[in-house]
Scaffold this active site. Sequence first.
Site, short mmCIF file in Angstrom:
data_model
loop_
_atom_site.label_atom_id
_atom_site.label_comp_id
_atom_site.label_asym_id
_atom_site.label_seq_id
_atom_site.Cartn_x
_atom_site.Cartn_y
_atom_site.Cartn_z
CE LYS A 12 -21.85 40.00 -113.62
NZ LYS A 12 -23.06 40.67 -113.08
CE1 TYR A 42 1.25 41.75 -87.58
CE2 TYR A 42 0.09 40.75 -89.44
CZ TYR A 42 1.11 41.54 -88.94
OH TYR A 42 2.01 42.13 -89.79
#
Length: 388
Positions: free
Chosen positions: A49, A268
């Site tokens: 899956k 950042y």
Amino acid sequence: MTDFDDDTLPFDEFDIAPARLTIDLVALADNWREMADLSGNASTAAVVKADAYGLGLEDCGTALYEAGARDFFVAVVQEGVTLRTYAPDARIYVLSGVWPGQEGTFYEHGLVPVLVSEEQLSFWMAVTAEHGDHPCALHIDTGFNRLGIPLEDALAFADDVSRPASFSPVLVLSHLHSGDTPSSSFNRQQLESFQKVAAAYEGIPASLAASSGIMLGSEYHFDLTRPGIAVYGGEAVGGVSNPMRPVAKAEARIIQIRSAKTGETVSYGGTHRLTRDSRLAIVAAGYADGYKRSLSGSGVPIRDSIHEGGFGFIAGHRVPVVGRVTMDLTIFDITDVPERDVRTGDYIELFGPNMPLDDVARAAGTIGYELLTSLGLRYERRYLYADE
């Protein structure tokens, strides 16, 4: 403007890709065989899956089929349709079951719905009564409180003589919620509940164990096991050495190497302040590529509880992430790597043989499953086959 003939390009795309992913299909097949050996007398399926846990349904499905897998589990019907091309005579189970309007697809492609609720059960009985016998599986809830027909209802249904003759379950299954914790008492509770199910549906194969359940021992194996994460090289059980071979290696190319001074900040927010003169490698992967922002060396809440952020690997050295991981870029401190051993254009391993998948996941506060299934579309992929 100059036209370039692709045939004259001097490099393979993989060799120059900003981010690249190597998938070792030999290791994948070996891991499946190892889980089959551990499953003893039980047959062994393969769970593919989520695009084979992010590594590619077509290639991984083919490799597992060629390794001997003849039972597969997918999550949704379209995955089953895709897999059918690569596993022509396999039994393919669809874990989310069936919805009105999909029944024709199940018949056409020979897919087996895993019925997960009383509503789906009633619907599928009506479908088979009208269109003829078609196999299905029953998912029984033994304590997970996720998908599944309630235990008492499933036991009552086993004795229901009114169900149509065209209704043909070929498997009953359940799922352990604490299989990765062998000491959990819940495992024994669910086992005892599922033993009642297997007895009630005598003659129909039964399946309880996924990767971690296989490692709990033969009591949990029943007729069919369903290994998933272990096949892809991930940890199935916490707190023990992982016996599986690594399958995936993710790497990002160094775009720039820069020097920075003591006291300067990185990335950042300026949340990382350098305590020494440093060499920094800026690589072409970030959270858009599934390299989690929570792997940041600083400036994210998880660092309050898991103090050490992510690491990469290059030239024999583990190198830490510094500052915040950004969308497309991550910064590693390579100060301790000799300058002669690393240069712009080289690749830093994000996870793989030298940076175990689950170690990286733990630094991000998550699990290996999530790292694999979060891989973005920007990785150039290379599959390694037995003859390479």
